[in-house]
Design a protein around this motif. Structure first.
Motif, PDB file in Angstrom:
ATOM      1  N   GLU A  84     -80.666 -33.929 -30.598  1.00  0.00           N
ATOM      2  CA  GLU A  84     -80.690 -32.526 -30.164  1.00  0.00           C
ATOM      3  C   GLU A  84     -80.129 -31.608 -31.246  1.00  0.00           C
ATOM      4  N   LEU A  85     -79.052 -32.052 -31.906  1.00  0.00           N
ATOM      5  CA  LEU A  85     -78.456 -31.217 -32.942  1.00  0.00           C
ATOM      6  C   LEU A  85     -79.328 -31.151 -34.193  1.00  0.00           C
ATOM      7  N   ARG A  86     -80.060 -32.224 -34.496  1.00  0.00           N
ATOM      8  CA  ARG A  86     -81.013 -32.149 -35.606  1.00  0.00           C
ATOM      9  C   ARG A  86     -82.088 -31.114 -35.318  1.00  0.00           C
ATOM     10  N   ARG A  87     -82.501 -31.052 -34.056  1.00  0.00           N
ATOM     11  CA  ARG A  87     -83.477 -30.026 -33.673  1.00  0.00           C
ATOM     12  C   ARG A  87     -82.885 -28.630 -33.846  1.00  0.00           C
ATOM     13  N   ARG A  88     -81.626 -28.467 -33.434  1.00  0.00           N
ATOM     14  CA  ARG A  88     -80.978 -27.164 -33.569  1.00  0.00           C
ATOM     15  C   ARG A  88     -80.819 -26.765 -35.026  1.00  0.00           C
ATOM     16  N   VAL A  89     -80.491 -27.726 -35.876  1.00  0.00           N
ATOM     17  CA  VAL A  89     -80.369 -27.434 -37.308  1.00  0.00           C
ATOM     18  C   VAL A  89     -81.713 -27.000 -37.878  1.00  0.00           C
ATOM     19  N   LEU A  90     -82.798 -27.705 -37.484  1.00  0.00           N
ATOM     20  CA  LEU A  90     -84.127 -27.353 -37.972  1.00  0.00           C
ATOM     21  C   LEU A  90     -84.518 -25.949 -37.518  1.00  0.00           C
ATOM     22  N   VAL A  91     -84.255 -25.641 -36.236  1.00  0.00           N
ATOM     23  CA  VAL A  91     -84.568 -24.304 -35.720  1.00  0.00           C
ATOM     24  C   VAL A  91     -83.741 -23.246 -36.454  1.00  0.00           C
ATOM     25  N   ALA A  92     -82.458 -23.563 -36.688  1.00  0.00           N
ATOM     26  CA  ALA A  92     -81.582 -22.605 -37.383  1.00  0.00           C
ATOM     27  C   ALA A  92     -82.065 -22.356 -38.806  1.00  0.00           C
ATOM     28  N   ILE A 100     -70.767 -35.309 -34.583  1.00  0.00           N
ATOM     29  CA  ILE A 100     -71.455 -36.391 -33.874  1.00  0.00           C
ATOM     30  C   ILE A 100     -71.733 -37.551 -34.820  1.00  0.00           C
ATOM     31  N   ALA A 101     -72.133 -37.260 -36.062  1.00  0.00           N
ATOM     32  CA  ALA A 101     -72.420 -38.335 -37.018  1.00  0.00           C
ATOM     33  C   ALA A 101     -71.169 -39.175 -37.281  1.00  0.00           C
ATOM     34  N   GLU A 102     -70.018 -38.521 -37.415  1.00  0.00           N
ATOM     35  CA  GLU A 102     -68.771 -39.270 -37.623  1.00  0.00           C
ATOM     36  C   GLU A 102     -68.452 -40.143 -36.418  1.00  0.00           C
ATOM     37  N   GLN A 103     -68.671 -39.598 -35.230  1.00  0.00           N
ATOM     38  CA  GLN A 103     -68.384 -40.382 -34.022  1.00  0.00           C
ATOM     39  C   GLN A 103     -69.339 -41.555 -33.888  1.00  0.00           C
ATOM     40  N   ILE A 104     -70.594 -41.364 -34.282  1.00  0.00           N
ATOM     41  CA  ILE A 104     -71.555 -42.469 -34.210  1.00  0.00           C
ATOM     42  C   ILE A 104     -71.102 -43.616 -35.106  1.00  0.00           C
ATOM     43  N   GLU A 105     -70.648 -43.291 -36.326  1.00  0.00           N
ATOM     44  CA  GLU A 105     -70.190 -44.338 -37.229  1.00  0.00           C
ATOM     45  C   GLU A 105     -68.981 -45.067 -36.640  1.00  0.00           C
ATOM     46  N   GLN A 106     -68.079 -44.342 -35.997  1.00  0.00           N
ATOM     47  CA  GLN A 106     -66.929 -44.981 -35.365  1.00  0.00           C
ATOM     48  C   GLN A 106     -67.363 -45.916 -34.244  1.00  0.00           C
ATOM     49  N   VAL A 107     -68.289 -45.458 -33.413  1.00  0.00           N
ATOM     50  CA  VAL A 107     -68.733 -46.273 -32.271  1.00  0.00           C
ATOM     51  C   VAL A 107     -69.485 -47.504 -32.765  1.00  0.00           C
ATOM     52  N   LYS A 108     -70.245 -47.355 -33.843  1.00  0.00           N
ATOM     53  CA  LYS A 108     -70.933 -48.538 -34.382  1.00  0.00           C
ATOM     54  C   LYS A 108     -69.917 -49.606 -34.798  1.00  0.00           C
ATOM     55  N   GLY A 109     -68.828 -49.190 -35.436  1.00  0.00           N
ATOM     56  CA  GLY A 109     -67.786 -50.142 -35.795  1.00  0.00           C
ATOM     57  C   GLY A 109     -67.136 -50.760 -34.568  1.00  0.00           C
TER      58      GLY A 109
END
Length: 417
Positions: free
Chosen positions: A192-200, A148-157
């Motif tokens: 949402e994925l940051r939350r999942r990482v924190l829970v994990a 998702i982070a990679e896709q966000i950077e692409q969409v920002k460009g």
């Protein structure tokens, strides 16, 4: 002082630089080492083995003291020496338990110790499995967050490009709004994925303690498990939960043997020395006591029947659990194999096709043949396919962990710390 501080900072930097990523095997080792559950089971094993030694001994002898035939009236009342029948008595009484019964009682506690050892194996398997699942959950949550982070950077460009095209009069405002909408959706997924990482990480810390935030090593290969589908019935005989029930069955069978041995009563021997007055001779008494099992049909025989019924209950429960586990494991193996096949299809076809589509959309957009909407759709499709691949790999990895650690590593579970 400055030199000391510099050396300390250098040592700290070197320590962090040399810190190894947290592998799955290391995480499991830490979880096993810090487990208090295993220490509790070790105590139960020691307790049963100590009781096995104690149960194999004869009962303690009984010291008996008293005064026999003490006068309570007349001239000799309360005198322990003048009446010829009055005796001061001291003696020992010992129950002579048969060696067969003592051996069976010791065996019963030995079986109890073996059952506790099997419970330790079950605990080891559970810790290894749960640690592996927590480790894999964190790994794949971070993998999804990276996508998702990679896709966000692409969409920002792409937003920057869309706004430039719109200001140049060659694009529409709808394209810009669509790009911002796509970015907002991706940022929501990222949250949402940051939350999942924190829970994990929190779940992993429950097992490994400190160091749960360390970088993770690459995951293990998912292409093989220790279980052989062709020998599943035999392999599952070593499943710790099945083994615990097998030991329960042995305990009940031993208790039935003890009940059968108790049909023959144990004798009790008593020896006493009796001291009389100075004018009379002292005496020695010897006696034997034997219980009279006058109603064996309603007492000893019914106790034997009860113990045999408990053994049959344990046998039936073990066979039923074996059947249930066999069915469940066969389903898990089939799902794991299906997941591997689907992953191969993603690697061979779906991911390359999604990448080619995205490249074609980008080339068309750069050449002015397509709008940014088509590019965003292609990029979204690529992200979705990558996310689906990661999700599928995570589900397959979880199945692998449940199969791989269904039975513990015997080299660890056999140790008593």
């Amino acid at each position: 002082m400055k030199r000391f501080i510099a050396l300390a900072l250098l040592a700290a930097f070197a320590g962090s630089a040399l810190a190894q990523p947290l592998s799955l095997e290391e995480a499991q080792r830490r979880a096993l080492d810090r487990s208090r559950q295993l220490a509790a089971v070790d105590s139960a094993v020691r307790s049963s083995r100590e009781m096995a030694v104690a149960a194999g001994q004869l009962p303690d002898p009984v010291l008996k003291m008293g005064v026999d035939n003490l006068p309570v009236n007349g001239e000799d009342r309360f005198s322990v020496t003048r009446d010829f029948m009055t005796m001061r008595r001291i003696g020992i009484m010992q129950e002579l338990t048969r060696s067969e019964k003592l051996d069976l009682r010791a065996q019963r506690f030995e079986r109890e110790a073996e059952k506790s050892a099997m419970e330790k194996a079950a605990a080891v398997a559970s810790i290894q499995r749960n640690t592996a699942l927590a480790w894999l959950d964190r790994h794949y949550a971070e993998a999804m967050a990276k996508v998702i982070a990679e896709q966000i950077e692409q969409v920002k460009g792409e937003i920057v490009a869309a706004e430039g095209v719109y200001r140049g009069g060659r694009g529409s405002q709808a394209d810009v709004i669509g790009a911002h909408s796509t970015l907002a959706g991706l940022e929501d997924k990222a949250s949402e994925l940051r939350r999942r990482v924190l829970v994990a990480k929190t779940n992993l810390a429950r097992w490994v303690g400190e160091g749960a935030d360390a970088a993770l090593a690459p995951p293990p290969a998912l292409d093989a498990v220790r279980l052989d589908p062709a020998r599943l019935d035999q392999d599952l005989q070593h499943h710790p939960e099945i083994a615990v029930l097998a030991k329960r069955e042995e305990i009940a069978a031993t208790e039935a043997k003890i009940a059968r041995a108790s049909r023959t009563p144990d004798w009790t021997l008593e020896v006493a020395y009796q001291q009389r007055g100075p004018m009379f001779s002292n005496m020695v008494s010897v006696g034997v006591s034997v219980p009279l099992p006058w109603d064996r049909g309603n007492r000893q025989d019914r106790e034997i029947t009860s113990k045999l019924a408990i053994a049959e209950q344990a046998r039936a429960e073990r066979e039923e659990m074996l059947r249930a586990h066999t069915g469940e494991v066969r389903v898990m193996i089939a799902e794991w194999q299906s997941g591997r096949e689907r992953l191969a299809r993603y690697e061979k076809d779906l991911l390359p096709l999604a990448t080619e589509r995205s490249k074609a959309a980008l080339a068309g957009y750069q050449g002015g043949k397509t709008g940014i909407t088509d590019l965003l759709l292609a990029r979204r499709n690529q992200t979705d396919v990558r996310m689906q691949a990661v999700q599928l790999e995570m589900e397959t990895a979880r199945l692998w962990a449940q199969l791989e650690f269904l039975i513990p590593d015997t080299s660890y579970s056999s140790q008593t710390r």
